[in-house]
Write a protein that holds these residues in place. Structure first.
Motif, short mmCIF file in Angstrom:
data_model
loop_
_atom_site.label_atom_id
_atom_site.label_comp_id
_atom_site.label_asym_id
_atom_site.label_seq_id
_atom_site.Cartn_x
_atom_site.Cartn_y
_atom_site.Cartn_z
N LEU A 22 35.37 52.12 55.94
CA LEU A 22 35.81 52.69 54.67
C LEU A 22 36.79 51.76 53.96
CD1 LEU A 22 35.85 55.06 52.68
CD2 LEU A 22 37.68 56.06 54.05
N ILE A 23 37.70 51.17 54.72
CA ILE A 23 38.67 50.23 54.14
C ILE A 23 37.94 49.06 53.50
CG2 ILE A 23 40.44 48.52 54.74
CD1 ILE A 23 41.43 50.59 56.86
N GLU A 24 36.96 48.51 54.20
CA GLU A 24 36.20 47.37 53.66
C GLU A 24 35.43 47.76 52.41
OE1 GLU A 24 36.41 44.15 54.48
OE2 GLU A 24 38.03 44.91 55.74
N ILE A 25 34.83 48.93 52.41
CA ILE A 25 34.08 49.39 51.23
C ILE A 25 35.02 49.57 50.04
CG2 ILE A 25 32.80 51.35 50.29
CD1 ILE A 25 31.58 51.69 53.14
N VAL A 26 36.17 50.18 50.27
CA VAL A 26 37.13 50.40 49.18
C VAL A 26 37.64 49.07 48.64
CG1 VAL A 26 39.40 51.35 48.61
CG2 VAL A 26 37.78 52.71 49.95
N LYS A 27 37.93 48.12 49.53
CA LYS A 27 38.38 46.79 49.09
C LYS A 27 37.33 46.13 48.20
CE LYS A 27 41.41 45.41 52.90
NZ LYS A 27 41.56 44.46 54.02
N LYS A 28 36.07 46.17 48.65
CA LYS A 28 34.99 45.56 47.88
C LYS A 28 34.82 46.24 46.52
CE LYS A 28 32.54 43.67 51.82
NZ LYS A 28 31.37 43.70 52.68
N ARG A 29 34.95 47.53 46.50
CA ARG A 29 34.84 48.26 45.22
C ARG A 29 35.98 47.90 44.29
NH1 ARG A 29 32.60 54.38 46.49
NH2 ARG A 29 30.60 53.71 47.35
N CYS A 30 37.17 47.75 44.83
CA CYS A 30 38.32 47.36 44.01
C CYS A 30 38.12 45.97 43.44
CB CYS A 30 39.61 47.43 44.83
SG CYS A 30 40.19 49.09 45.16
N VAL A 31 37.61 45.05 44.25
CA VAL A 31 37.33 43.69 43.79
C VAL A 31 36.31 43.74 42.65
CG1 VAL A 31 36.23 41.51 44.43
CG2 VAL A 31 37.99 42.51 45.90
N GLU A 32 35.27 44.55 42.80
CA GLU A 32 34.24 44.65 41.78
C GLU A 32 34.80 45.25 40.48
OE1 GLU A 32 30.84 44.07 39.80
OE2 GLU A 32 31.38 43.26 41.75
N VAL A 33 35.67 46.24 40.60
CA VAL A 33 36.29 46.82 39.40
C VAL A 33 37.13 45.76 38.69
CG1 VAL A 33 38.06 48.47 38.63
CG2 VAL A 33 36.27 49.20 40.21
N ARG A 34 37.92 44.99 39.44
CA ARG A 34 38.73 43.93 38.82
C ARG A 34 37.83 42.88 38.19
NH1 ARG A 34 42.17 44.61 43.51
NH2 ARG A 34 41.07 42.91 44.53
N ARG A 35 36.74 42.55 38.85
CA ARG A 35 35.80 41.57 38.31
C ARG A 35 35.21 42.06 36.99
NH1 ARG A 35 32.37 41.03 42.58
NH2 ARG A 35 33.65 39.37 43.42
N GLN A 36 34.84 43.33 36.93
CA GLN A 36 34.28 43.89 35.70
C GLN A 36 35.32 43.93 34.58
OE1 GLN A 36 31.08 44.62 35.05
NE2 GLN A 36 30.64 43.82 37.08
N GLU A 37 36.57 44.26 34.92
CA GLU A 37 37.64 44.25 33.92
C GLU A 37 37.85 42.84 33.37
OE1 GLU A 37 40.93 45.84 36.12
OE2 GLU A 37 40.33 47.92 35.78
N PHE A 38 37.86 41.86 34.25
CA PHE A 38 38.04 40.47 33.83
C PHE A 38 36.88 40.04 32.94
CE2 PHE A 38 37.53 35.86 34.67
CZ PHE A 38 38.74 35.43 34.13
N LEU A 39 35.67 40.38 33.31
CA LEU A 39 34.50 40.04 32.50
C LEU A 39 34.60 40.66 31.12
CD1 LEU A 39 31.69 38.79 32.21
CD2 LEU A 39 30.75 40.88 33.24
N ARG A 40 34.98 41.93 31.06
CA ARG A 40 35.13 42.63 29.77
C ARG A 40 36.19 41.95 28.90
NH1 ARG A 40 35.47 47.26 31.72
NH2 ARG A 40 37.71 47.39 31.92
N GLU A 41 37.32 41.58 29.51
CA GLU A 41 38.37 40.91 28.76
C GLU A 41 37.91 39.54 28.25
OE1 GLU A 41 41.74 40.82 31.34
OE2 GLU A 41 42.05 42.99 31.22
N CYS A 42 37.16 38.83 29.07
CA CYS A 42 36.63 37.52 28.65
C CYS A 42 35.66 37.69 27.50
CB CYS A 42 35.96 36.81 29.82
SG CYS A 42 37.11 36.21 31.06
N GLN A 43 34.79 38.69 27.59
CA GLN A 43 33.83 38.94 26.54
C GLN A 43 34.53 39.32 25.23
OE1 GLN A 43 31.46 41.85 28.62
NE2 GLN A 43 29.89 40.34 29.13
N GLU A 44 35.58 40.13 25.32
CA GLU A 44 36.34 40.51 24.14
C GLU A 44 36.99 39.29 23.51
OE1 GLU A 44 39.08 43.50 25.45
OE2 GLU A 44 37.51 45.00 25.73
N GLY A 45 37.57 38.43 24.34
CA GLY A 45 38.20 37.21 23.82
C GLY A 45 37.19 36.30 23.16
N LEU A 46 36.03 36.15 23.76
CA LEU A 46 34.98 35.31 23.18
C LEU A 46 34.49 35.89 21.85
CD1 LEU A 46 33.31 32.80 23.58
CD2 LEU A 46 31.68 34.14 24.92
N THR A 47 34.36 37.21 21.79
CA THR A 47 33.96 37.86 20.53
C THR A 47 35.00 37.62 19.45
OG1 THR A 47 32.72 39.56 21.73
CG2 THR A 47 33.40 40.09 19.48
#
Length: 80
Positions: A22-47
């Motif tokens: 469960l710890i590993e799954i939660v860590k991976k999900r948190c990493v993915e959420v941060r990755r998606q936030e970073f991608l969204r911010e990059c896309q906004e900046g590029l726009t």
């Protein structure tokens, strides 16, 4: 609604191996959420850049702009 305390109690009832999984799954999900936030911010900046709202600047200008921002932020904090 499950509270944080309830969730901890439920997890503590799992066998150790499942807790570790469960710890590993939660860590991976948190990493993915941060990755998606970073991608969204990059896309906004590029726009913004493509629409002309952001202008290119040198590293020196960017650092000076950041310094001014931090000074203003610290001034605002000291005024409170």
């Amino acid at each position: 609604m499950i509270t944080f305390e309830n969730a901890l109690e439920l997890v503590s009832q799992l066998p150790r191996e499942q807790q570790e999984m469960l710890i590993e799954i939660v860590k991976k999900r948190c990493v993915e959420v941060r990755r998606q936030e970073f991608l969204r911010e990059c896309q906004e900046g590029l726009t913004e850049y493509r629409s002309g709202n952001l202008q290119p600047m040198t590293v020196e200008d960017a650092i000076a702009d950041l310094d001014r921002y931090l000074e203003d932020f610290e001034d605002d904090l000291s005024d409170r």
